[in-house]
Design an enzyme around this catalytic site. Structure first.
Site, PDB file in Angstrom:
ATOM      1  N   THR A  12       0.963  -1.215  -0.072  1.00 59.25           N
ATOM      2  CA  THR A  12      -0.067  -0.114  -0.108  1.00 59.25           C
ATOM      3  C   THR A  12       0.837   1.340  -0.009  1.00 59.25           C
ATOM      4  OG1 THR A  12      -1.694  -0.938   1.008  1.00 59.25           O
ATOM      5  CG2 THR A  12      -1.583   1.313   1.410  1.00 59.25           C
ATOM      6  N   SER A  54       1.432  -7.525  -1.362  1.00 51.53           N
ATOM      7  CA  SER A  54       2.463  -8.412  -0.490  1.00 51.53           C
ATOM      8  C   SER A  54       1.372  -9.728  -0.334  1.00 51.53           C
ATOM      9  CB  SER A  54       2.504  -7.891   0.785  1.00 51.53           C
ATOM     10  OG  SER A  54       1.389  -7.858   1.615  1.00 51.53           O
ATOM     11  N   THR A  85       1.300  -4.567   4.145  1.00 49.35           N
ATOM     12  CA  THR A  85       1.040  -4.785   5.556  1.00 49.35           C
ATOM     13  C   THR A  85       0.566  -6.303   5.664  1.00 49.35           C
ATOM     14  OG1 THR A  85      -0.966  -3.803   5.414  1.00 49.35           O
ATOM     15  CG2 THR A  85       0.754  -2.575   6.264  1.00 49.35           C
ATOM     16  N   ASP A  86      -0.156  -6.771   4.335  1.00 52.29           N
ATOM     17  CA  ASP A  86      -0.691  -8.041   4.574  1.00 52.29           C
ATOM     18  C   ASP A  86       0.109  -9.296   5.098  1.00 52.29           C
ATOM     19  OD1 ASP A  86      -3.169  -6.500   4.004  1.00 52.29           O
ATOM     20  OD2 ASP A  86      -3.240  -7.255   1.888  1.00 52.29           O
TER      21      ASP A  86
HETATM   22  N1  ASP Z   1      -2.859  -5.120  -0.130  1.00 47.81           N
HETATM   23  C1  ASP Z   1      -1.591  -4.649   0.742  1.00 47.81           C
HETATM   24  C2  ASP Z   1      -0.314  -5.346   0.764  1.00 47.81           C
HETATM   25  O1  ASP Z   1       0.057  -5.950   1.794  1.00 47.81           O
HETATM   26  C3  ASP Z   1      -1.914  -3.963   1.970  1.00 47.81           C
HETATM   27  C4  ASP Z   1      -1.180  -2.874   2.650  1.00 47.81           C
HETATM   28  O2  ASP Z   1       0.104  -2.820   2.396  1.00 47.81           O
HETATM   29  O3  ASP Z   1      -1.525  -2.446   3.576  1.00 47.81           O
HETATM   30  O4  ASP Z   1       0.421  -4.954  -0.235  1.00 47.81           O
END
Ligand code: ASP
Length: 331
Positions: A12, A54, A85-86
């Protein structure tokens, strides 16, 4: 002045709107531009070996990141990795096994809102990550997010939207960062010298038990994988209404490794307590995760199975505490 390498992987923090929703689009240099103040803290270079949501991160990427860090290890005083974050908690755990005793800090961070959007948490998280990476007393793998500094083996994404998305499971936070100052709760020191591991066996799965689960589902996964982490209920056990025990026993006889853990978020397993787990415990065929996170048990099993060694040695490695991943055992 310290020299820090910023390693971009997407997520993100680097995402931009597309007609199909958010997707990584910002380069690591563009991300760095939102925190010009870090230039007064350290010299920064940046590279971008990976650019993806991710959700797409796999064990091969952990091997790649390890390779990048080992290649640049002598040239830099610390590393900041931006990551979605995932699966950030999985990557932090995997790197904690693949890069051990690192006296140089390796700090992972990300954001819940893209760096280019109003109200993003990217600036704060990045600035904090650099602050932590530049500090003399920071070592090892950690996640810096929303002011929390979490040990790489202890993190879990607890919230899908709010800024303080990560928690430290069954272990205190290493530090807090407030107004650019580090309040350190745990002091780590590594004296043995950094050790890089190149091998992981990616053939490990996780099975979350659900009431009424069919035995052939477990058999299928035990056949697919060399190692399986079973997230059971409560302090741990397996159902008695079908021969799940027989499935596990046959898999162990075929040379596979099975770890029993719990899907309860906190306090870990204690499989000897109830009859549903006690029989497995007494037989000694499964490993128990105790207070380890599922993310840590899963990636540690990949690391253990990446070793060319005996079953006994693999079991010993699994129960050897690595960077605060395991406090309690009865071994
Ligand atoms: N879908 C995103 C990822 O994990 C979510 C994030 O980065 O907060 O790449």
């Amino acid at each position: 002045m310290k020299k820090i390498l910023l390693i971009g992987t997407g997520g993100t923090i680097a995402s931009v709107p597309t007609e199909n929703g958010l997707a990584p689009g910002l380069s690591t240099d563009e991300i760095l531009k939102i925190v010009p103040e870090v230039r007064s803290l350290c010299e920064v270079d940046s590279i971008q070996p990976i650019s993806m949501d991710s959700t797409n991160i796999r064990p091969g990427h952990w091997i790649k990141l390890t390779d990048v860090i080992s290649g640049f290890y002598e040239q830099y005083d610390g590393f900041v990795i931006t990551h979605g974050t995932d699966t950030l908690a999985y990557t932090a755990a995997a790197l904690s096994y693949m890069i051990q005793n690192s006296e140089k800090p390796i700090v992972l961070t990300g954001a819940q809102i893209p760096a280019g959007e109003l109200g993003s948490d990217a600036g704060r998280n990045l600035a904090d990550a650099f602050t932590y990476a530049c500090d003399e007393n920071s070592h090892g793998i950690s996640i810096v997010f929303s002011g929390s500094v979490i040990c790489g083996t202890r993190a879990r994404k607890n919230y899908s939207k709010r800024f303080d998305a990560f928690g430290s499971i069954n272990f205190p936070e290493l530090a807090r960062i407030q107004g650019g100052k580090i309040l350190r709760f745990i002091k780590d020191g590594f004296t043995d010298g950094v050790k890089f591991y190149e091998n992981l066996n990616p053939n490990v799965g996780i099975l979350k038990l659900a009431p009424g689960m069919r035995r052939d589902v477990m058999r299928f996964l035990l056949n697919c994988y060399d190692g399986l982490v079973i997230e059971s209920f409560g302090v741990g056990g397996i159902p008695e209404y079908s021969d799940f025990y027989g499935e596990i026993e046959a898999a162990i006889e075929a040379g596979k490794m099975v770890v029993l853990t719990t899907q309860v978020p906190n306090e870990g397993s204690d499989i000897a307590v109830y009859q549903v787990g006690n029989i497995l415990k007494k037989s000694g065929i499964v490993l128990e995760a105790y207070d380890m996170t599922t993310e840590a048990a899963f990636t540690k099993l990949m690391w253990v199975l990446g070793h060319d060694c005996s079953v006994e040695e693999r079991r010993r490695l699994f129960y050897t505490p690595i960077y605060h991943d395991l406090l309690q055992t009865d071994m």
